[in-house]
Design a protein around this motif. Structure first.
Motif, PDB file in Angstrom:
ATOM      1  N   LEU A  30      -6.804  70.560  33.854  1.00  0.00           N
ATOM      2  CA  LEU A  30      -6.099  70.261  35.107  1.00  0.00           C
ATOM      3  C   LEU A  30      -4.641  70.725  35.059  1.00  0.00           C
ATOM      4  CD1 LEU A  30      -7.436  66.757  36.156  1.00  0.00           C
ATOM      5  CD2 LEU A  30      -7.987  68.983  37.161  1.00  0.00           C
ATOM      6  N   SER A  31      -3.976  70.527  33.941  1.00  0.00           N
ATOM      7  CA  SER A  31      -2.583  70.971  33.837  1.00  0.00           C
ATOM      8  C   SER A  31      -2.476  72.452  34.191  1.00  0.00           C
ATOM      9  CB  SER A  31      -2.053  70.786  32.413  1.00  0.00           C
ATOM     10  OG  SER A  31      -1.812  69.440  32.115  1.00  0.00           O
TER      11      SER A  31
ATOM     12  N   SER B 263       0.644  64.205  33.307  1.00  0.00           N
ATOM     13  CA  SER B 263       0.406  65.450  32.550  1.00  0.00           C
ATOM     14  C   SER B 263      -0.499  66.429  33.277  1.00  0.00           C
ATOM     15  CB  SER B 263      -0.223  65.128  31.196  1.00  0.00           C
ATOM     16  OG  SER B 263       0.676  64.445  30.378  1.00  0.00           O
ATOM     17  N   ARG B 264      -1.533  65.914  33.899  1.00  0.00           N
ATOM     18  CA  ARG B 264      -2.524  66.792  34.524  1.00  0.00           C
ATOM     19  C   ARG B 264      -2.016  67.454  35.800  1.00  0.00           C
ATOM     20  NH1 ARG B 264      -6.890  62.368  35.146  1.00  0.00           N
ATOM     21  NH2 ARG B 264      -6.114  62.132  33.028  1.00  0.00           N
ATOM     22  N   ARG B 265      -0.846  67.051  36.250  1.00  0.00           N
ATOM     23  CA  ARG B 265      -0.339  67.599  37.511  1.00  0.00           C
ATOM     24  C   ARG B 265       0.768  68.623  37.303  1.00  0.00           C
ATOM     25  NH1 ARG B 265      -4.448  65.864  39.167  1.00  0.00           N
ATOM     26  NH2 ARG B 265      -4.755  63.800  40.051  1.00  0.00           N
ATOM     27  N   THR B 266       1.019  68.980  36.050  1.00  0.00           N
ATOM     28  CA  THR B 266       2.070  69.966  35.791  1.00  0.00           C
ATOM     29  C   THR B 266       1.660  70.827  34.608  1.00  0.00           C
ATOM     30  OG1 THR B 266       4.456  70.233  35.417  1.00  0.00           O
ATOM     31  CG2 THR B 266       3.401  68.382  34.296  1.00  0.00           C
ATOM     32  N   HIS B 267       2.360  71.905  34.395  1.00  0.00           N
ATOM     33  CA  HIS B 267       2.080  72.808  33.282  1.00  0.00           C
ATOM     34  C   HIS B 267       1.939  72.012  31.974  1.00  0.00           C
ATOM     35  CE1 HIS B 267       3.153  75.623  30.044  1.00  0.00           C
ATOM     36  NE2 HIS B 267       2.619  76.546  30.818  1.00  0.00           N
ATOM     37  N   GLU B 268       1.037  72.435  31.116  1.00  0.00           N
ATOM     38  CA  GLU B 268       0.682  71.643  29.938  1.00  0.00           C
ATOM     39  C   GLU B 268       1.853  71.358  29.002  1.00  0.00           C
ATOM     40  OE1 GLU B 268      -0.287  74.704  30.699  1.00  0.00           O
ATOM     41  OE2 GLU B 268      -0.591  75.980  28.941  1.00  0.00           O
TER      42      GLU B 268
ATOM     43  N   ASN C 216      -3.810  73.240  37.946  1.00  0.00           N
ATOM     44  CA  ASN C 216      -2.927  72.684  38.977  1.00  0.00           C
ATOM     45  C   ASN C 216      -1.606  73.445  39.043  1.00  0.00           C
ATOM     46  OD1 ASN C 216      -4.165  70.595  40.462  1.00  0.00           O
ATOM     47  ND2 ASN C 216      -4.037  69.211  38.701  1.00  0.00           N
ATOM     48  N   HIS C 217      -1.043  73.744  37.893  1.00  0.00           N
ATOM     49  CA  HIS C 217       0.232  74.465  37.899  1.00  0.00           C
ATOM     50  C   HIS C 217       0.067  75.896  38.390  1.00  0.00           C
ATOM     51  CE1 HIS C 217       3.254  77.149  36.118  1.00  0.00           C
ATOM     52  NE2 HIS C 217       4.087  76.207  36.511  1.00  0.00           N
TER      53      HIS C 217
ATOM     54  N   THR D  96       2.181  71.180  42.800  1.00  0.00           N
ATOM     55  CA  THR D  96       0.914  70.989  42.090  1.00  0.00           C
ATOM     56  C   THR D  96      -0.215  71.140  43.099  1.00  0.00           C
ATOM     57  OG1 THR D  96      -0.375  69.508  40.686  1.00  0.00           O
ATOM     58  CG2 THR D  96       1.004  68.468  42.356  1.00  0.00           C
TER      59      THR D  96
END
Lengths: 422, 422
Positions: free
Chosen positions: A121-122, B151-156, A125-126, A308
């Protein structure tokens, strides 16, 4: 270790209950597009495959998890030997998507698949947020090249991924050198005000830049007085000067003035590059201005208002006690999920996208006049979906060309095609 | 290589003109706060020092730059031996800032300092955006703990930095395990709907979770029917159940219902944790609800509407031909800079912040009733400013406590104290 605490504690509980080794199917989808957008762009698929290949727990990580009592010993043993051995299908990178599109389908044991939620997802989403914004900007620029130059406005590694995502959505190049090194994205750059200010005069600064980089370089002309700078630039470089950059003021007015000036000085082929908080709306507003290229920073790396893509990773099917794969769905108020493993097709009418067809029918044949959207990315743990970034770039170009023209309206509206579930 | 193409081409031109080795002072500041915010929070300072220590060009990178003809051989030679040997001062991490605050002052040769622009801005812009949003949420939560779970909503990797920034601004913990490992941020987690759906029934899932994680665990109660789930949870765990999490519906209404239910079942000490697209406004709206903790994802990692802090890195002084350090400033329309190396103080009246004093006077003494804001971070290339993350967390607490109460209004307004230049 790019995962959430609860993925590991769920794993521990499922190892203990015995459910951990049940086959499970997770799907990535977005309930909606960012507010008012007509389509989204899938990006990050290639990076997901890279991350999957590297997803391991090393000794240091295991020691940390043990010391912090995050999980118990049987779980640490499982993590030490972790290797994803399942299958992944997904939308081709660069493909357009819509609400409910099954963007990625991960099929493995619960234990193997649940751990991947956070990192998948990271990345999606990004990268999809950036690509979705970038695609609109590319259309607004109408063939004029755009340089991505937003590295300084986002996390230092997010910047590298953003440059990649913008490029696959049609940007011409990036300022980010690491993106050039890691992904082969063409890099480009002009000059900063600091370079002019470093020298005793703008004349000296331009002379230094031309001496070193040649007359084909791009000179920044708005440190003091734009008109004076343009005259100095052509005086020093001659009419063969590559380009000038304007980074402030009313860009449309300034571009017209600079074009007139350049033409008057015989520099009719010197290009004009504009920068300064541009987004798709500002780019569109400059369509009639004599601009030859855009530099876009903040707005593209932050998804132009939608940083996102709001994709989620949901369990849609799992084996029951008899070993039969059953659809499952939650019924949470306002956030229900649709059970069952899905596949998807883009229905076309006269070559124009008409609907996103999403079906849970196993082995559904491609409906007439439609094209399948899922491709194999990982087969029994082996990555099979790698492709050059150029392929994703071409796929995006083709996918967006197929959308109804309404897709390119910048005003807020509904998704340009409906998603039809069956 | 976390730098922009143009930093290297400017370096090449400056090496050739001879200006590269002039002493130069660059400053990081923000022209304005994000729309309507009353204060900003400096974050990322510690990460900037880490990045600076690692800022080198290795053989692979140099080979890439040569192959792509980014810069010439003398420049590659300079990069091969690159090591920052100058001085850096900066606001303490966690400190509040205002428009024009000289958040970081980099003093070295032009060649050494210009290359750092991109990575310094990336880190400060990202981390400060997150911390600035997080600080508002912490105040809105009024002492109730907040878990960062975005975390899952942005770059890892942005996720790891975001967890760190949210923690220093007062969040209690993070879901991100890497942030625990790398920065010692406490990690926490509950359970996902997938865990419930994996099992034949909610009863079985709860039993599995309690068997493995104990009755102190947090059970997710909104997969099917909240009231039924709460009854099942207490039936299985007893009144000593740690917490329940609600992730959908009208959270205020649901929290009241669940509290009544729990109390009726004797589980008076079972806590209620709520999640679901919370931001500072939603948290504030839950102030009167019987909520014991919040989980915040998307909005904190994306800066709650302001995903970047819009900080810039500008040359403010440089040596002239005679070796005298001279202030410099650009005059670009709408984006002027203020020349001269700056220092800053927070003026206080009865312990309450009254103004941000920014002066270019060399060696200015601390005005009475004010405190100095800049501290040494790097001295002649040696990093001297490292401190535990806990120190930044305490500094933030103290800095925000000192602001006028108006700082905590969530409505849009002006910076809570004026910046006074002298």
């Amino acid at each position: 270790m790019l995962t959430d605490h609860y993925e590991l504690t769920m794993l521990q509980a499922a190892l203990r209950s015995g459910a951990a080794h049940r086959r499970a199917v997770f799907e990535v989808f977005a309930r909606r597009l960012p507010h008012g957008r007509r389509y989204g762009v899938v990006a990050g698929t290639g990076r997901v495959m890279d991350a999957l290949a590297e997803f391991r727990f090393g000794e240091q990580e295991l020691a940390f998890l043990r010391e912090r009592h995050v999980v118990d010993e049987p779980t640490l043993d499982f993590l030490a030997g972790y290797r994803f051995s399942g299958n992944v299908h997904g939308y081709g990178e660069g493909e357009c998507y819509f609400p409910g599109s099954p963007i990625m389908v991960v099929d493995g044991t619960f234990a193997e698949a649940v751990l991947l939620e956070t990192v998948i997802l990271s990345i999606l989403n990004h990268d999809s947020a950036v690509a979705s914004a970038a695609s609109r900007m590319v259309h607004a620029a109408g063939g004029r090249p755009i340089i991505e130059m937003g590295s300084r406005r986002t996390h230092e590694y997010a910047a590298v991924a953003a440059a990649r995502a913008a490029y696959l959505a049609g940007f011409a190049s990036t300022s980010n050198l690491m993106a050039g090194h890691a992904y082969g994205v063409p890099t480009a750059g002009t000059s900063a005000h600091a370079f002019t200010l470093l020298h005793a005069s703008e004349y000296e600064a331009f002379q230094a830049q031309i001496d070193s980089l040649g007359t084909g370089t791009t000179l920044l002309v708005d440190t003091y007085d734009v008109a004076k700078a343009v005259r100095t630039a052509v005086e020093l470089a001659g009419p063969g000067l590559g380009a000038v950059r304007i980074d402030s003021g009313d860009l449309a007015v300034a571009a017209h003035e600079v074009r007139r000036l350049l033409d008057g000085l015989g520099a009719t082929r010197t290009r004009i590059v504009v920068t300064s908080d541009l987004d798709e709306y500002a780019i569109a507003a400059l369509a009639a201005a004599p601009v030859d290229g855009y530099g876009v920073g903040t707005s593209v790396v932050t998804g132009s208002g939608a940083p996102t893509a709001a994709m989620v990773y949901k369990l849609v099917a799992r084996e029951d006690d008899e070993g039969v794969l059953r659809p499952v769905a939650k019924r949470s108020v306002g956030k229900p999920s649709k059970g069952g493993r899905k596949t998807a097709f883009r229905a076309l009418e006269d070559g124009v996208a008409a609907a996103e067809l999403v079906t849970t029918e196993p082995g559904a044949a491609t409906p007439e006049g439609a094209r399948p959207l899922l491709r194999a990315l990982v087969r029994e743990g082996e990555i099979v979906g790698h492709e050059p970034l150029a392929t994703a770039r071409e796929r995006h170009l083709a996918s967006v060309a197929e959308l109804p023209v309404l897709a390119h309206q910048l005003s807020q509206g509904d998704p340009v095609i409906p998603t039809v579930f069956s």
